[in-house]
Design a protein around this motif. Structure first.
Motif, mmCIF file in Angstrom:
data_model
loop_
_atom_site.group_PDB
_atom_site.id
_atom_site.type_symbol
_atom_site.label_atom_id
_atom_site.label_comp_id
_atom_site.label_asym_id
_atom_site.label_seq_id
_atom_site.Cartn_x
_atom_site.Cartn_y
_atom_site.Cartn_z
ATOM 1 N N GLY A 230 0.839 -1.434 0.258
ATOM 2 C CA GLY A 230 -0.222 0.263 0.017
ATOM 3 C C GLY A 230 0.538 0.972 -0.425
ATOM 4 N N GLN A 231 0.529 2.269 0.879
ATOM 5 C CA GLN A 231 1.465 3.501 0.981
ATOM 6 C C GLN A 231 2.799 3.814 1.191
ATOM 7 O OE1 GLN A 231 -1.006 5.661 0.385
ATOM 8 N NE2 GLN A 231 0.699 7.068 -0.040
ATOM 9 N N ASN A 232 2.883 2.116 1.812
ATOM 10 C CA ASN A 232 4.692 1.762 2.460
ATOM 11 C C ASN A 232 4.876 1.291 1.086
ATOM 12 O OD1 ASN A 232 3.951 2.724 5.056
ATOM 13 N ND2 ASN A 232 4.676 0.224 5.257
ATOM 14 N N ILE A 233 4.335 1.214 -0.154
ATOM 15 C CA ILE A 233 5.370 0.403 -1.446
ATOM 16 C C ILE A 233 6.168 -0.939 -1.065
ATOM 17 C CG2 ILE A 233 6.197 1.246 -3.762
ATOM 18 C CD1 ILE A 233 6.007 3.716 -3.452
ATOM 19 N N LEU A 234 7.075 -0.784 -1.442
ATOM 20 C CA LEU A 234 7.966 -2.006 -0.677
ATOM 21 C C LEU A 234 9.213 -1.370 0.296
ATOM 22 C CD1 LEU A 234 8.976 -3.164 -4.176
ATOM 23 C CD2 LEU A 234 7.116 -4.107 -2.392
ATOM 24 N N GLY A 235 8.966 -0.464 0.638
ATOM 25 C CA GLY A 235 9.757 -0.258 2.096
ATOM 26 C C GLY A 235 9.340 -0.124 3.351
ATOM 27 N N TYR A 236 9.949 0.678 4.186
ATOM 28 C CA TYR A 236 8.762 0.189 5.001
ATOM 29 C C TYR A 236 8.484 1.983 6.195
ATOM 30 C CZ TYR A 236 11.637 -3.104 4.719
ATOM 31 O OH TYR A 236 12.421 -4.140 4.502
ATOM 32 N N LYS A 237 7.764 3.308 4.916
ATOM 33 C CA LYS A 237 7.290 3.788 5.934
ATOM 34 C C LYS A 237 5.651 5.059 4.944
ATOM 35 C CE LYS A 237 10.469 7.365 3.458
ATOM 36 N NZ LYS A 237 10.961 8.908 4.000
ATOM 37 N N TYR B 206 4.775 6.559 1.884
ATOM 38 C CA TYR B 206 5.399 7.490 0.721
ATOM 39 C C TYR B 206 4.897 8.285 0.636
ATOM 40 C CZ TYR B 206 8.678 4.786 0.754
ATOM 41 O OH TYR B 206 10.529 4.308 1.088
ATOM 42 N N ALA B 207 4.845 9.611 -0.175
ATOM 43 C CA ALA B 207 3.803 11.172 -0.866
ATOM 44 C C ALA B 207 3.003 10.340 -2.252
ATOM 45 C CB ALA B 207 4.355 11.797 -1.429
ATOM 46 N N ASP B 208 1.726 9.995 -2.619
ATOM 47 C CA ASP B 208 0.643 9.704 -3.218
ATOM 48 C C ASP B 208 1.770 10.083 -4.321
ATOM 49 O OD1 ASP B 208 -1.331 8.778 -1.444
ATOM 50 O OD2 ASP B 208 -2.447 11.159 -1.532
ATOM 51 N N ASP B 209 2.381 10.623 -5.328
ATOM 52 C CA ASP B 209 2.898 10.517 -5.845
ATOM 53 C C ASP B 209 3.871 9.817 -6.042
ATOM 54 O OD1 ASP B 209 4.273 12.512 -4.882
ATOM 55 O OD2 ASP B 209 5.637 13.529 -6.178
ATOM 56 N N VAL B 210 5.130 9.150 -5.721
ATOM 57 C CA VAL B 210 5.641 8.382 -5.390
ATOM 58 C C VAL B 210 4.710 6.861 -5.406
ATOM 59 C CG1 VAL B 210 7.858 7.479 -4.134
ATOM 60 C CG2 VAL B 210 7.155 9.424 -3.941
ATOM 61 N N VAL B 211 3.336 6.996 -4.617
ATOM 62 C CA VAL B 211 3.054 5.275 -4.962
ATOM 63 C C VAL B 211 2.729 5.191 -6.597
ATOM 64 C CG1 VAL B 211 0.775 4.430 -4.321
ATOM 65 C CG2 VAL B 211 2.145 5.612 -2.648
ATOM 66 N N GLU B 212 1.692 6.680 -6.788
ATOM 67 C CA GLU B 212 1.623 6.389 -8.186
ATOM 68 C C GLU B 212 2.428 6.143 -9.556
ATOM 69 O OE1 GLU B 212 -0.983 8.886 -11.764
ATOM 70 O OE2 GLU B 212 -1.238 9.872 -9.822
ATOM 71 N N LYS B 213 3.386 7.160 -8.691
ATOM 72 C CA LYS B 213 4.023 6.565 -10.579
ATOM 73 C C LYS B 213 5.474 4.913 -10.004
ATOM 74 C CE LYS B 213 6.488 8.905 -13.127
ATOM 75 N NZ LYS B 213 5.935 9.132 -14.711
ATOM 76 N N PHE B 214 5.757 4.375 -8.823
ATOM 77 C CA PHE B 214 5.708 3.094 -8.232
ATOM 78 C C PHE B 214 4.915 2.446 -9.260
ATOM 79 C CE2 PHE B 214 7.244 -0.430 -6.694
ATOM 80 C CZ PHE B 214 8.194 -0.680 -6.621
ATOM 81 N N MET C 24 -4.788 1.931 1.679
ATOM 82 C CA MET C 24 -4.440 1.155 -0.052
ATOM 83 C C MET C 24 -4.860 2.246 -1.055
ATOM 84 S SD MET C 24 -6.015 -2.543 1.999
ATOM 85 C CE MET C 24 -6.288 -3.242 0.991
ATOM 86 N N ARG C 25 -5.729 3.131 -1.072
ATOM 87 C CA ARG C 25 -6.748 3.354 -1.869
ATOM 88 C C ARG C 25 -5.694 4.106 -2.969
ATOM 89 N NH1 ARG C 25 -7.952 8.562 -2.496
ATOM 90 N NH2 ARG C 25 -6.867 9.817 -0.759
ATOM 91 N N MET C 26 -4.731 4.690 -2.923
ATOM 92 C CA MET C 26 -3.626 5.605 -3.913
ATOM 93 C C MET C 26 -3.141 3.749 -4.134
ATOM 94 S SD MET C 26 -3.258 7.919 -4.446
ATOM 95 C CE MET C 26 -2.818 8.191 -6.310
ATOM 96 N N ALA C 27 -2.638 3.732 -4.059
ATOM 97 C CA ALA C 27 -2.436 1.803 -4.896
ATOM 98 C C ALA C 27 -2.867 1.582 -5.706
ATOM 99 C CB ALA C 27 -1.851 0.642 -3.897
#
Length: 481
Positions: free
Chosen positions: A87-94, A96-104, A128-131
């Motif tokens: 979700g909002q952690n992508i593959l890290g541990y904190k 991230y901003a929505d623009d990073v989630v979307e681009k990833f 989970m929403r943004m992802a």
């Protein structure tokens, strides 16, 4: 049998199987020789990316995770490739901003991912929403996952409501993510039945075999009408990994849920991965302990990967004799923290806090930054009431975040682009850096010839599980100084 359609299989041999058993150390050259065979097997999907693979590719194997994905896509054009995303952690541990989630998410799909399994450790759908929206926007199959756990607040009704909510948010598939093998066979039957009655999208079951019940869980779920299940080819199956693919295929042969997979082809693929497993064992990454059945998981709810982390933490602190004290402390910490499911990163946060509580001789005498963050709402909404005395001791009068945590994070992508000028060769590089700045910067230096590669791309063999923990969580002895 309850259903007359074939059960579909996702094989995890290229991701969760080696993450669960061999500290995510399988290399791309171990995978490619079997890809043509896997691609023609008839799987629903192959899980091959995400989770801890991204970090460990760069950190330990000196491989570009994006390049790995492109090679796998080229080698397996017919089969859907699947990844795990926090979700909002992508593959890290904190967060991230929505623009990073979307681009990833956009770049993952562009480079070859078809199915994105999206989960949040707290089952906070806001995280989970943004992802999920990005996955739909860029044409991926959005598989939203329920992090399964057992607690006074986590019952069947809770999970059914959560599944309904995820379906409304646009999920194409709902996954029951049973990361610690806590879902027992009859509960699996009942939960799958209820979900099939309440949501229209396919149900995908992911379990492990840590407690030795995984095969039975898959079989009962199959009888209840589950659409897809996760399995792993036998050389890296069972124990802390998934139940074996071949066993389930053989079990269902000739029934209404016959998978249609060919046992002889599976056996051929398994022969290749048996050699890989032998190599991983010789390198010291495949610990025989991961194959043992441990019903303590049912008592303490500790996932397999977390158990190995605890053992390594206690070894570092010369306190292995405190193992069972720590296991008994984990459920108490979890209750104080509002019953979070124990999955990355909450499993590490709760586990490390339990170790500190035991080793310091006083509960919450020392509180990690991550524990404070969890209690302050930085990770999202906790499932149940928190022990307010513990919260007060940990964060004092700090106000608790009640909004979606990412609402407080300004766009970050431009900042990461600026920081990587001169070292990033692509948007993918910028994203690698955004998730793991130090690891990625070191990796780029080696990849681009600015520094020579270390003799071995491995760090010390004594810490093969480090990539499965968040930053600054594992080194308990440092916190004790």
């Amino acid at each position: 049998m309850a259903n007359n359609n074939p059960l579909k299989i996702t094989d995890t041999i290229l991701r969760d199987a080696h993450q669960s058993q061999a500290a995510t150390r399988m290399r791309i050259e171990d995978m490619l020789p079997a890809c043509e065979l896997l691609d023609n097997m008839g799987y629903w999907s192959l899980e091959c990316w995400g989770g801890a693979t991204f970090d460990s590719c760069m950190r330990f194997l000196n491989e570009d995770p994006w390049e790995r994905l492109r090679k796998l896509k080229k080698a397996m054009p017919k089969t859907k490739l699947q990844m795990l995303l926090r979700g909002q952690n992508i593959l890290g541990y904190k967060h991230y901003a929505d623009d990073v989630v979307e681009k990833f998410v956009e770049k993952s799909i562009e480079n070859g991912i078809d199915v994105i399994r999206i989960f949040d450790a707290l089952n906070d759908t806001r995280n989970m929403r943004m992802a999920m929206e990005s996955c739909k926007k860029y044409g991926g199959i959005c598989e939203a996952a329920i992090s399964y756990t057992v607690s006074p607040v986590h019952n069947e009704e809770y999970f059914v409501n959560l599944a309904r909510q995820l379906e409304e948010m646009g999920a194409d598939v709902i996954c029951i993510k049973d990361m610690a093998n806590l879902l027992l066979p009859y509960s699996a039957y009942s939960l799958v039945k209820k979900l099939k009655e309440n949501v229209k999208v396919p149900i995908h079951l992911h379990t492990h075999n840590t407690t030795g019940t995984g095969d039975m869980v898959n079989l009962m779920a199959t009888q209840a009408g589950v659409d897809i299940v996760d399995c792993a080819l036998s050389p890296l199956a069972n124990g802390t990994s998934q139940p074996a693919t071949e066993s389930l295929v053989a079990t269902l042969k000739g029934t209404e849920r016959d998978t249609g997979l060919d046992l002889s082809k599976l056996s051929e693929a398994a022969a290749h991965f048996r050699k890989v497993a032998t190599k991983l064992k010789e390198q010291g990454y495949l610990d025989p302990k991961v194959l043992n059945v441990d019903t303590n998981t049912l008592l303490y709810q500790v996932p397999g990967g977390m158990l190995s982390n605890l053992i390594s933490q206690l070894k570092q602190a010369n306190a292995e004799d405190k193992y069972y004290d720590v296991l008994a402390e984990i459920p108490r910490v979890r209750k104080d923290f509002g019953y979070p499911p124990l999955v990355t990163p909450t499993s590490q946060i709760v586990g490390t806090q339990a170790v500190l509580n035991v080793l310091s001789g006083e509960r919450y005498k020392m509180v990690t930054k991550e524990s404070k963050g969890l209690l302050a709402g930085e990770y999202g909404r906790l499932p149940a009431e928190v022990n307010e005395e513990v919260r007060k001791k940990a964060i004092g009068d700090t106000p608790v975040i009640t909004c979606r945590p990412a609402d407080n994070i300004k766009p970050e992508l431009e900042k990461y682009r600026e920081e990587t000028k001169g070292i990033a060769k692509s948007e993918e590089d910028v994203l690698s850096y955004a998730l793991f700045p130090q690891v990625a910067a070191k990796f780029f230096d080696v990849r681009d010839g600015r520094v020579s590669a270390p003799e071995s791309n491995e760090t010390a063999k004594s810490e093969p599980k480090k990539e499965q923990t968040g930053p600054k969580i594992i080194y308990v002895q440092d916190l004790m100084k």
